[in-house]
Write a protein that holds these residues in place. Structure first.
Motif, short mmCIF file in Angstrom:
data_model
loop_
_atom_site.label_atom_id
_atom_site.label_comp_id
_atom_site.label_asym_id
_atom_site.label_seq_id
_atom_site.Cartn_x
_atom_site.Cartn_y
_atom_site.Cartn_z
N HIS A 112 0.86 -1.19 0.00
CA HIS A 112 0.00 0.00 0.00
C HIS A 112 0.90 1.24 0.00
N SER A 113 0.76 2.09 -1.00
CA SER A 113 1.56 3.31 -1.11
C SER A 113 0.83 4.48 -0.46
N HIS A 114 1.53 5.15 0.46
CA HIS A 114 0.97 6.31 1.14
C HIS A 114 1.79 7.58 0.88
N ILE A 115 2.74 7.54 -0.06
CA ILE A 115 3.54 8.72 -0.38
C ILE A 115 3.62 8.88 -1.90
N SER A 116 3.81 10.11 -2.36
CA SER A 116 3.90 10.36 -3.80
C SER A 116 5.28 10.86 -4.22
N SER A 117 6.22 10.94 -3.27
CA SER A 117 7.60 11.31 -3.56
C SER A 117 8.43 10.95 -2.34
N SER A 118 9.76 11.07 -2.44
CA SER A 118 10.61 10.80 -1.29
C SER A 118 11.89 11.63 -1.40
N SER A 119 12.65 11.64 -0.32
CA SER A 119 13.91 12.38 -0.30
C SER A 119 15.12 11.46 -0.47
N ASN A 120 14.87 10.18 -0.79
CA ASN A 120 15.96 9.22 -0.97
C ASN A 120 16.67 9.44 -2.31
N CYS A 142 -3.10 5.32 -1.96
CA CYS A 142 -4.10 6.25 -1.42
C CYS A 142 -4.56 7.26 -2.47
N GLY A 143 -3.80 7.39 -3.57
CA GLY A 143 -4.15 8.30 -4.64
C GLY A 143 -3.39 7.94 -5.91
N GLU A 144 -3.74 8.57 -7.01
CA GLU A 144 -3.11 8.27 -8.29
C GLU A 144 -1.61 8.57 -8.27
N ASP A 145 -1.23 9.73 -7.76
CA ASP A 145 0.20 10.10 -7.73
C ASP A 145 0.99 9.12 -6.87
N ALA A 146 0.43 8.73 -5.73
CA ALA A 146 1.11 7.79 -4.84
C ALA A 146 1.28 6.43 -5.51
N GLY A 147 0.29 6.01 -6.28
CA GLY A 147 0.39 4.74 -6.99
C GLY A 147 1.45 4.77 -8.08
N HIS A 148 1.43 5.82 -8.89
CA HIS A 148 2.42 5.92 -9.97
C HIS A 148 3.83 6.07 -9.42
N LEU A 272 7.43 18.02 2.84
CA LEU A 272 8.45 17.70 1.85
C LEU A 272 7.95 16.63 0.88
N TYR A 273 7.18 15.69 1.39
CA TYR A 273 6.55 14.66 0.56
C TYR A 273 5.39 14.06 1.33
N GLU A 274 4.37 13.64 0.61
CA GLU A 274 3.19 13.03 1.21
C GLU A 274 2.53 12.16 0.15
N GLY A 275 1.61 11.33 0.60
CA GLY A 275 0.70 10.69 -0.31
C GLY A 275 -0.54 11.57 -0.36
N LEU A 276 -1.61 11.07 0.22
CA LEU A 276 -2.83 11.86 0.32
C LEU A 276 -3.17 11.98 1.79
N PRO A 277 -2.65 13.02 2.47
CA PRO A 277 -2.79 13.12 3.92
C PRO A 277 -4.24 13.22 4.36
N ILE A 278 -4.60 12.43 5.33
CA ILE A 278 -5.99 12.39 5.78
C ILE A 278 -6.40 13.71 6.41
N VAL A 279 -5.42 14.46 6.97
CA VAL A 279 -5.76 15.76 7.55
C VAL A 279 -6.24 16.73 6.47
N ALA A 280 -5.75 16.56 5.24
CA ALA A 280 -6.20 17.43 4.14
C ALA A 280 -7.67 17.19 3.83
N ILE A 281 -8.10 15.94 3.93
CA ILE A 281 -9.51 15.60 3.68
C ILE A 281 -10.37 16.13 4.82
N GLU A 282 -9.92 15.90 6.05
CA GLU A 282 -10.68 16.36 7.22
C GLU A 282 -10.81 17.88 7.23
N ALA A 283 -9.71 18.58 6.91
CA ALA A 283 -9.72 20.05 6.94
C ALA A 283 -10.69 20.61 5.89
N GLN A 284 -10.65 20.05 4.69
CA GLN A 284 -11.56 20.54 3.65
C GLN A 284 -13.01 20.20 3.99
N CYS A 285 -13.23 19.04 4.58
CA CYS A 285 -14.58 18.68 5.02
C CYS A 285 -15.07 19.67 6.07
#
Length: 365
Positions: A112-120, A142-148, A272-285
């Motif tokens: 399961h991918s929860h990030i869409s970029s990394s610092s490695n 968790c999202g298209e960018d995280a999957g790709h 710096l990097y995230e997948g689709l943070p759940i706080v972003a969904i909660e905040a917009q809701c």
């Protein structure tokens, strides 16, 4: 059906909240047995939430300091529990438990991918990505960018970081009561952030942006930081050194985050990097305009009042965009719920997708 979830740790992170949201419903409405395997000292509030959701939580050794012990303990848990599914939520490092699950002949192994970029370094990411694909039988994100990001052109399924929309949809009606409790003036502008104090969340840059915003544009501003972590003390010292200590509120981990959304005017997330943070969904809701870094999965932008900005831009650009959101925040609360449901962020709808995914994966075997 028995499922073992592997996560890095139990803190105040989005992966943990995602598991709480999903497993709480699945454990109640199905015959699932779910075990959460974690590393590091757990946050007691989050650990209690997972246990109240019906999950059995088991701690193993940290793979960074004790890699062989970590693998051995993972092997013993999988071998003794004989799960139908091993579901791994550590993104690039999923291959650790996936490899052990493969050795133990677990038929359904989910990355399961929860990030869409990394610092490695890129070559490190490439190796880890290949190992995940080799040892997994199913790929989730968790999202298209995280999957790709994690799987490239390999086929994956998106399972949203869905929430109970009704818990957040009208929360800002309590604004003044909660402000009084936090000793925040009624006319203050509150910039909010919820997240663990780790490098990924970029709290140092967040404080720098708020410092410029406060001194240059709005002397009535407060910064509300909800969460805990290894870097919290360092950030408290930084706020003191910047001369804004009396304008920054550090709450630590909290049991009910919804009350803190109710006092926020804008949510700031320069990760710096995230997948689709759940706080972003909660905040917009909750109806809060958001300014977030473009390193976050673009699926996180649900409402027109959410703006993505490059971390390469100056603090001046960030503070001006922050000020624009403060003064132009116009949200039609009557449409928020419909938009979230339509885009797949209702936990009632999305839990059915995950349940069906699990059952189909087992039936295919």
């Amino acid at each position: 059906m028995k499922i073992i979830h592997f996560i890095s740790g139990i803190g105040s992170g989005g992966v943990e909240q995602m598991l709480i949201n999903y497993t709480g419903i699945l454990n109640k409405n199905t015959d699932f047995t779910q075990i959460v395997v974690f590393q590091h000292d757990p946050d007691k509030i989050c650990l209690n939430k997972l246990e109240r959701a019906g999950d059995k939580c088991v701690r193993i050794s940290d793979k960074r300091h004790h890699p062989l012990k970590n693998l051995w303990q993972s092997y013993r848990i999988i071998k003794s529990e004989q799960p139908d599914i091993v579901h791994c939520h550590m993104s690039l490092l999923n291959f650790f438990p996936l490899f052990i699950a493969w050795i133990c002949h677990v038929k359904v192994r989910i990355s399961h991918s929860h990030i869409s970029s990394s610092s490695n370094p890129r070559f490190v990411d490439w190796i880890f990505k290949r190992l995940n694909i080799i040892f997994a039988t199913k790929l989730l994100a968790c999202g298209e960018d995280a999957g790709h990001f994690l799987y490239g052109k390999s086929k994956f399924k998106v399972i949203r970081n869905a929430i109970n929309i009704d818990n957040f949809i009208n929360i800002r009606k309590k604004n003044q009561d909660e402000r009084r409790e936090l000793h925040i003036p009624s006319d203050a502008v509150v910039i909010g952030h919820i997240g663990r104090f780790v490098d990924q969340k970029n709290h140092g840059r967040l404080l720098d942006i708020f410092f410029d915003y406060y001194w240059n544009l709005n002397r009535k501003a407060y910064l509300l930081l909800v969460g805990d972590g290894d870097l919290k003390k360092e950030m408290e010292i930084k706020a003191d050194n910047l001369g804004i200590k009396n304008r920054v509120l550090f709450t630590g981990n909290v049991d009910n985050v919804s009350k803190y959304y109710s006092v926020m005017d804008v949510f700031l997330l320069p990760s710096l990097y995230e997948g689709l943070p759940i706080v972003a969904i909660e905040a917009q809701c909750s109806g809060i305009p958001m300014l977030i870094s473009n390193t976050i999965d673009s699926d996180a932008k649900i409402l027109s009042t959410t703006k993505l900005l490059s971390l390469n831009l100056s603090n001046l650009k960030w503070e001006k965009n922050l000020d624009r959101l403060v003064h132009e925040r116009k949200i039609d609360f009557s449409t928020i719920k419909d938009i979230l449901v339509q885009k797949g962020f209702s936990i009632e709808k999305e839990v059915e997708n995950l349940n069906g995914f699990y059952k189909q994966a087992v039936e295919e075997i």
